[in-house]
Design a protein around this motif. Structure first.
Motif, PDB file in Angstrom:
ATOM      1  N   LYS A  49      27.005 112.978  -6.294  1.00 43.73           N
ATOM      2  CA  LYS A  49      25.795 113.206  -5.499  1.00 43.73           C
ATOM      3  C   LYS A  49      26.074 113.621  -4.060  1.00 43.73           C
ATOM      4  O   LYS A  49      25.222 114.210  -3.408  1.00 43.73           O
ATOM      5  CB  LYS A  49      24.869 111.992  -5.542  1.00 43.73           C
ATOM      6  N   SER A 185      27.091 102.297   1.867  1.00 41.54           N
ATOM      7  CA  SER A 185      27.914 103.172   2.691  1.00 41.54           C
ATOM      8  C   SER A 185      28.319 102.516   4.005  1.00 41.54           C
ATOM      9  O   SER A 185      27.724 101.536   4.439  1.00 41.54           O
ATOM     10  CB  SER A 185      27.145 104.448   2.993  1.00 41.54           C
ATOM     11  N   SER A 217      32.223 102.197  -3.544  1.00 42.76           N
ATOM     12  CA  SER A 217      32.673 102.961  -2.388  1.00 42.76           C
ATOM     13  C   SER A 217      32.127 102.345  -1.116  1.00 42.76           C
ATOM     14  O   SER A 217      31.949 101.148  -1.031  1.00 42.76           O
ATOM     15  CB  SER A 217      32.249 104.411  -2.531  1.00 42.76           C
ATOM     16  N   GLU A 259      34.870 104.892  -6.262  1.00 41.96           N
ATOM     17  CA  GLU A 259      34.035 106.081  -6.434  1.00 41.96           C
ATOM     18  C   GLU A 259      33.526 106.602  -5.098  1.00 41.96           C
ATOM     19  O   GLU A 259      32.338 106.567  -4.822  1.00 41.96           O
ATOM     20  CB  GLU A 259      32.879 105.770  -7.394  1.00 41.96           C
ATOM     21  N   TYR A 356      26.251 114.709   1.410  1.00 42.63           N
ATOM     22  CA  TYR A 356      24.811 114.466   1.529  1.00 42.63           C
ATOM     23  C   TYR A 356      24.120 115.464   2.454  1.00 42.63           C
ATOM     24  O   TYR A 356      23.204 115.119   3.190  1.00 42.63           O
ATOM     25  CB  TYR A 356      24.547 113.020   1.993  1.00 42.63           C
TER      26      TYR A 356
HETATM   27  C1  LIG Z   1      26.418 106.968  -3.720  1.00 44.67           C
HETATM   28  C2  LIG Z   1      27.330 106.176  -4.544  1.00 44.67           C
HETATM   29  C3  LIG Z   1      28.709 106.195  -4.285  1.00 44.67           C
HETATM   30  C4  LIG Z   1      29.334 106.977  -3.142  1.00 44.67           C
HETATM   31  O1  LIG Z   1      29.100 106.407  -1.894  1.00 44.67           O
HETATM   32  P1  LIG Z   1      29.779 107.029  -0.575  1.00 44.67           P
HETATM   33  O2  LIG Z   1      29.277 106.212   0.539  1.00 44.67           O
HETATM   34  O3  LIG Z   1      29.381 108.464  -0.478  1.00 44.67           O
HETATM   35  O4  LIG Z   1      31.240 106.936  -0.739  1.00 44.67           O
HETATM   36  C5  LIG Z   1      29.512 105.472  -5.138  1.00 44.67           C
HETATM   37  N1  LIG Z   1      28.995 104.755  -6.163  1.00 44.67           N
HETATM   38  C6  LIG Z   1      27.676 104.701  -6.435  1.00 44.67           C
HETATM   39  C7  LIG Z   1      27.183 103.907  -7.582  1.00 44.67           C
HETATM   40  C8  LIG Z   1      26.802 105.405  -5.628  1.00 44.67           C
HETATM   41  O5  LIG Z   1      25.493 105.340  -5.874  1.00 44.67           O
END
Ligand SMILES: *Cc1c(COP(=O)(O)O)cnc(C)c1O
Length: 414
Positions: A49, A185, A217, A259, A356
Motif C-alpha cells: 500500500k 507507523s 512495521s 513488513e 503513501y
Molecule cells: C501499512 C502496514 C504496514 C506498513 O507500515 P509502514 O509504516 O509503511 O512501514 C505493515 N503492515 C500492515 C499490516 C500495514 O497495514
C-alpha cells in the motif's frame, strides 16, 4: 539521481511527476536484511500500500522480498508482478467473507484479525493455515491516527482474548502457522518495539505448529535533515538475540518476518512540480505549484513535513515561502519555509515522496493523476503514464435526460 537528472525527467515526462530511485530502494532492503543477519530465517514483506506500482513490486520480487497486502486487489497486483503466493501475506481488516474466499483460492498466507472471522474461517477451512493478528495494546508513535496497536484501535485481536482464540482453534482443529502484530507507523523508541515483541513471544507459546512470527512495521524514516529515524541496526541486534532465544525455547527455527512500507520506499521518492504563479500577499509569498493535495495528501492529511528544494535555482538566496497547490481547497504543502528564490516556471522537488504519496492520489478537481518514473541504472524509465481525459471519463455512463416528456414525470409521482 542529481539535480540535472531530475530536471531532465520533468523535461521529458512533464510535471507533476513522481520519481523513485531504485538504488535507494535496494539499499534500504539490504540494510534491513543486514541488521537481522544473525537470524537464520528472515523474510521481509514489502507493504504494497505504500507504493503499489507493478514495476516497484517487480523490483522487490527480484530482491527476494515477499509482499504484505491489505486488499485482494493488492494480492492480485503482487501475483501479476510475479511474486509467488506463498510469499504474499494478506492482512485484511473488516473485509467480506467473499474476499477471504478469494484469497484462499489464490493460495496466499491469510492473516486474521477478528474472532468471529477466525471462528467462521476455521469451521469452513480447518486445513488452511492461518496467521493471527494480535493487538498487543502498545502505543506506537505519537499520532493516534497512525498508531494502530492501542486499546481503542480497530486492528487485531486483543491479547486479552487469547483464551477465546485458543478455544476456537481447539474447536475447529484449524492450523495456526504464524502470529502477527503491527502497532503502527513511526516507532522511534526501540524499547516500545521490544516490549511489544515480548507480548508476541508470550502469545506464540500457546501454539505448537508455528512457522513464523511477524513483527509488522512502523519504522520511522527521517523527514528533514536533522530528523531522527528508527535505529534498525540497534533493533536488529537486540531483537535478533531475543528471537533466537525464543526459537531455542520453542524447539524450532522459526522465520522472523517484517513488513515495512515507508522504510523501503519513502526516501527513494521525490515529487516534482512546476511553479505556476508567485503571489505576494500582505503576510507571505505564495508559490503555487501545478499540483495539490489530490496528488500529495500527506501534509494536509497527517501534517507531514516534506522538505522542498528549488531544483531550478540552486544558487539563489533563500527566502520565506508558503508553497500551495492549484486546487480549489486549502492545500498547503509548507508554511513559511526557507527556499531558494522561487520564480514562475521553476521546478520544486518534494522529498520523501515514495511512500503513501502516489498511492493516495486522487482525481479530485478532475485533475489527471501524475506520471511515475523509476530511476534505474542511470536512466529514467516511465513506469506509469500520466492520465488523460479518456481515463477520467472511461468508466462513466452518460445518462440521457428528457425532462420535457410529461408522461414519465407523472409516472414517477405515482
Ligand atoms: C501499512 C502496514 C504496514 C506498513 O507500515 P509502514 O509504516 O509503511 O512501514 C505493515 N503492515 C500492515 C499490516 C500495514 O497495514
Amino acid at each position: 539521481m542529481n539535480r540535472e537528472d531530475l530536471l531532465k525527467v520533468t523535461n521529458e515526462f512533464g510535471s507533476p511527476v513522481y520519481v523513485y530511485d531504485a538504488d535507494k530502494i535496494i539499499s534500504q532492503y539490504k540494510r534491513l536484511n543486514e541488521a537481522f543477519k544473525k537470524v537464520k530465517h528472515l523474510r521481509l514483506h514489502y507493504a504494497v500500500k505504500a507504493l503499489s506500482n507493478l514495476s516497484v513490486l517487480r523490483l522487490f520480487n527480484e530482491l527476494g522480498s515477499g509482499l504484505d497486502t491489505v486488499s485482494i486487489q493488492e494480492v492480485m497486483l503482487g501475483l501479476k508482478a510475479g511474486v509467488s503466493p506463498e510469499k504474499i501475506i494478506y492482512t485484511p481488516n473488516g473485509v467480506s467473507v467473499e474476499e477471504l474466499e478469494k484469497a484462499v483460492e489464490l493460495g496466499v498466507q491469510i492473516n486474521i484479525d477478528n474472532l468471529i472471522v477466525l471462528e467462521q474461517f476455521g469451521a469452513k477451512h480447518p486445513e488452511v493455515p492461518v496467521c493471527i493478528r494480535i493487538n498487543p495494546h502498545v502505543m506506537a508513535g505519537g499520532n493516534t491516527n497512525i498508531s494502530v496497536g492501542h486499546i481503542d484501535s480497530k486492528f487485531g485481536i486483543s491479547i486479552h482474548q487469547m483464551p477465546h482464540i485458543l478455544r476456537i482453534v481447539e474447536n475447529t482443529g484449524m492450523h495456526i502457522n504464524g502470529i502477527h502484530m503491527h502497532t503502527g507507523s513511526d516507532i522511534l523508541d526501540i524499547g516500545v518495539f521490544l516490549h511489544a515483541a515480548e507480548i508476541l513471544f508470550d502469545a506464540a507459546k500457546n501454539f505448537k505448529d508455528l512457522e513464523f512470527l511477524d513483527f509488522g512495521s512502523g519504522f520511522k524514516v527521517p523527514y528533514h535533515s536533522n530528523d531522527i529515524e528508527t535505529n534498525v541496526e540497534e533493533l536488529g541486534e537486540k531483537l535478533s538475540i531475543r528471537f533466537n532465544e525464543f526459537c531455542k525455547d520453542y524447539g524450532k527455527e522459526l522465520t522472523l518476518a517484517f513488513e515495512p512500507g515507508k522504510f523501503m520506499v519513502s526516501e527513494a521518492g521525490q515529487f516534482l512540480a512546476k511553479v505556476n504563479v508567485v503571489k505576494q500577499t500582505t503576510s507571505t509569498v505564495f508559490a503555487h505549484v501545478d499540483t495539490g493535495f489530490n496528488h500529495l495528501i500527506r501534509p494536509m492529511f497527517y501534517g507531514s513535513n516534506h522538505e522542498i528544494e528549488n531544483l531550478s535555482n540552486p544558487d539563489a538566496t533563500q527566502r520565506f515561502y508558503s508553497v500551495v497547490g492549484y486546487i480549489c481547497e486549502t492545500d498547503t504543502f509548507a508554511n513559511n519555509k526557507m527556499i531558494n528564490e522561487i520564480r514562475e516556471g521553476d521546478i520544486l522537488s518534494f522529498k520523501n515522496a515514495g511512500a503513501y504519496c502516489f498511492s493516495m492520489a486522487s482525481n479530485y478537481n478532475s485533475r489527471f493523476r501524475p506520471a511515475e518514473v523509476l530511476w534505474y541504472k542511470d536512466k529514467a524509465h516511465l513506469i506509469r503514464k500520466r492520465e488523460t481525459f479518456e481515463d477520467l471519463v472511461h468508466n462513466q455512463v452518460e445518462l440521457k435526460f428528457d425532462l420535457n416528456k410529461k408522461q414519465s414525470l407523472e409516472k414517477e409521482k405515482v
